[in-house]
Design a protein around this motif. Structure first.
Motif, PDB file in Angstrom:
ATOM      1  N   UNK A 110     -14.352 -19.734 -12.418  1.00  0.00           N
ATOM      2  CA  UNK A 110     -15.093 -19.397 -13.639  1.00  0.00           C
ATOM      3  C   UNK A 110     -15.298 -17.895 -13.765  1.00  0.00           C
ATOM      4  N   UNK A 111     -15.294 -17.201 -12.639  1.00  0.00           N
ATOM      5  CA  UNK A 111     -15.464 -15.745 -12.664  1.00  0.00           C
ATOM      6  C   UNK A 111     -14.097 -15.059 -12.534  1.00  0.00           C
ATOM      7  N   UNK A 112     -13.180 -15.534 -13.338  1.00  0.00           N
ATOM      8  CA  UNK A 112     -11.790 -15.090 -13.325  1.00  0.00           C
ATOM      9  C   UNK A 112     -11.649 -13.578 -13.471  1.00  0.00           C
ATOM     10  N   UNK A 113     -12.565 -12.935 -14.182  1.00  0.00           N
ATOM     11  CA  UNK A 113     -12.468 -11.492 -14.424  1.00  0.00           C
ATOM     12  C   UNK A 113     -12.432 -10.685 -13.134  1.00  0.00           C
ATOM     13  N   UNK A 114     -13.043 -11.205 -12.038  1.00  0.00           N
ATOM     14  CA  UNK A 114     -13.025 -10.468 -10.774  1.00  0.00           C
ATOM     15  C   UNK A 114     -11.613 -10.386 -10.184  1.00  0.00           C
ATOM     16  N   UNK A 115     -10.760 -11.310 -10.556  1.00  0.00           N
ATOM     17  CA  UNK A 115      -9.405 -11.305  -9.999  1.00  0.00           C
ATOM     18  C   UNK A 115      -8.676 -10.031 -10.405  1.00  0.00           C
ATOM     19  N   UNK A 116      -8.772  -9.656 -11.668  1.00  0.00           N
ATOM     20  CA  UNK A 116      -8.077  -8.420 -12.056  1.00  0.00           C
ATOM     21  C   UNK A 116      -8.926  -7.185 -11.814  1.00  0.00           C
ATOM     22  N   UNK A 117     -10.245  -7.275 -11.938  1.00  0.00           N
ATOM     23  CA  UNK A 117     -11.084  -6.101 -11.691  1.00  0.00           C
ATOM     24  C   UNK A 117     -10.994  -5.647 -10.230  1.00  0.00           C
ATOM     25  N   UNK A 118     -10.873  -6.616  -9.322  1.00  0.00           N
ATOM     26  CA  UNK A 118     -10.769  -6.283  -7.899  1.00  0.00           C
ATOM     27  C   UNK A 118      -9.317  -6.243  -7.427  1.00  0.00           C
ATOM     28  N   UNK A 119      -8.387  -6.491  -8.358  1.00  0.00           N
ATOM     29  CA  UNK A 119      -6.962  -6.518  -8.011  1.00  0.00           C
ATOM     30  C   UNK A 119      -6.677  -7.470  -6.852  1.00  0.00           C
ATOM     31  N   UNK A 120      -7.226  -8.670  -6.945  1.00  0.00           N
ATOM     32  CA  UNK A 120      -7.050  -9.665  -5.888  1.00  0.00           C
ATOM     33  C   UNK A 120      -5.638 -10.221  -5.928  1.00  0.00           C
ATOM     34  N   UNK A 121      -5.126 -10.517  -4.773  1.00  0.00           N
ATOM     35  CA  UNK A 121      -3.814 -11.141  -4.653  1.00  0.00           C
ATOM     36  C   UNK A 121      -4.042 -12.592  -4.253  1.00  0.00           C
ATOM     37  N   UNK A 122      -3.631 -13.513  -5.114  1.00  0.00           N
ATOM     38  CA  UNK A 122      -3.826 -14.934  -4.850  1.00  0.00           C
ATOM     39  C   UNK A 122      -2.460 -15.578  -4.681  1.00  0.00           C
ATOM     40  N   UNK A 123      -2.311 -16.289  -3.567  1.00  0.00           N
ATOM     41  CA  UNK A 123      -1.041 -16.940  -3.252  1.00  0.00           C
ATOM     42  C   UNK A 123      -1.279 -18.415  -2.999  1.00  0.00           C
ATOM     43  N   UNK A 124      -0.472 -19.255  -3.625  1.00  0.00           N
ATOM     44  CA  UNK A 124      -0.496 -20.677  -3.316  1.00  0.00           C
ATOM     45  C   UNK A 124       0.392 -20.924  -2.110  1.00  0.00           C
ATOM     46  N   UNK A 125      -0.030 -21.821  -1.238  1.00  0.00           N
ATOM     47  CA  UNK A 125       0.722 -22.087  -0.015  1.00  0.00           C
ATOM     48  C   UNK A 125       0.990 -23.575   0.134  1.00  0.00           C
ATOM     49  N   UNK A 126       2.247 -23.920   0.191  1.00  0.00           N
ATOM     50  CA  UNK A 126       2.683 -25.265   0.555  1.00  0.00           C
ATOM     51  C   UNK A 126       3.542 -25.117   1.801  1.00  0.00           C
ATOM     52  N   UNK A 127       3.122 -25.729   2.861  1.00  0.00           N
ATOM     53  CA  UNK A 127       3.784 -25.576   4.159  1.00  0.00           C
ATOM     54  C   UNK A 127       5.293 -25.792   4.110  1.00  0.00           C
ATOM     55  N   UNK A 128       5.799 -26.848   3.443  1.00  0.00           N
ATOM     56  CA  UNK A 128       7.256 -27.050   3.454  1.00  0.00           C
ATOM     57  C   UNK A 128       8.069 -25.868   2.929  1.00  0.00           C
ATOM     58  N   UNK A 129       7.467 -25.047   2.068  1.00  0.00           N
ATOM     59  CA  UNK A 129       8.174 -23.870   1.549  1.00  0.00           C
ATOM     60  C   UNK A 129       8.528 -22.877   2.649  1.00  0.00           C
ATOM     61  N   UNK A 130       7.859 -22.972   3.782  1.00  0.00           N
ATOM     62  CA  UNK A 130       8.022 -21.981   4.844  1.00  0.00           C
ATOM     63  C   UNK A 130       8.728 -22.521   6.085  1.00  0.00           C
ATOM     64  N   UNK A 131       9.133 -23.778   6.043  1.00  0.00           N
ATOM     65  CA  UNK A 131       9.784 -24.370   7.220  1.00  0.00           C
ATOM     66  C   UNK A 131      11.027 -23.600   7.638  1.00  0.00           C
TER      67      UNK A 131
END
Length: 188
Positions: A110-131
């Motif tokens: 809900x506080x999505x604005x902090x993602x760009x204001x803080x320049x956060x890096x968000x990554x989704x992780x699914x284990x099989x992608x890294x096998x």
């Protein structure tokens, strides 16, 4: 495992869990720096006291993720590997599974604005992608850490396939302390 690998890497670890028994386990057995019961202590107040955050591992989503975003440093990294707080949104909002991901994104941050204001890096992780890239390295490094006692494991054994459904429900309700394992046969 994430907590223990973070400790091995020398990071300060703040962990939340849903029972005092699990808090004690994290502090005494695993060696986290800070552990709190999110049912009795707000995530926001715990992170305000113990943060800010450089790296956040999320498998909860919802208000927990919101609190983490609020307490992240500029350029912090967030790794999302689940969203258990949002699993029931399909029933709650009467939506189809293929549209649940959009709703989860909106409901979880809900506080999505902090993602760009803080320049956060968000990554989704699914284990099989890294096998392909990491499985061999994982197998070389992690099992020896388990054998050496540097990574501790705990299993909650449930006997019989007929008890598997209840074991899964208990897992989702946080009634397990270790990895839930359904033993279907004790034959070698």
């Amino acid at each position: 495992m994430v907590v223990q690998l973070a400790k091995i890497a020398g990071l300060k670890v703040i962990a939340s869990t849903g029972s005092d028994e699990k808090v004690n386990y994290l502090l005494k057995e695993i060696g986290v720096d800070v552990a709190f019961n999110y049912k009795t202590t707000s995530v926001d107040s715990a992170l305000a006291k113990e943060g800010p955050i450089d790296l956040y591992w999320d498998n909860v989503g919802g208000q927990t993720l919101e609190a983490a975003v609020e307490h992240c440093k500029v350029n912090a990294k967030i790794i999302v590997c689940g969203y258990i707080s949002e699993y029931n949104n399909e029933q709650q909002y009467g939506i189809k599974p293929e549209t649940i991901y959009v709703l989860i994104t909106l409901a979880a941050i809900k506080n999505f604005h902090w993602i760009f204001k803080k320049r956060l890096q968000i990554h989704g992780l699914l284990t099989p992608d890294h096998f392909t890239k990491w499985l061999n390295k994982f197998m070389e490094e992690v099992p020896p850490l388990v054998v050496q006692g540097k990574i501790k494991t705990k299993e909650d054994l449930v006997y019989g396939l007929d008890n598997a459904a209840q074991a899964f429900v208990d897992l989702l309700q946080g009634k397990n302390l270790g990895k839930t394992v359904v033993v279907v046969s004790e034959d070698d």
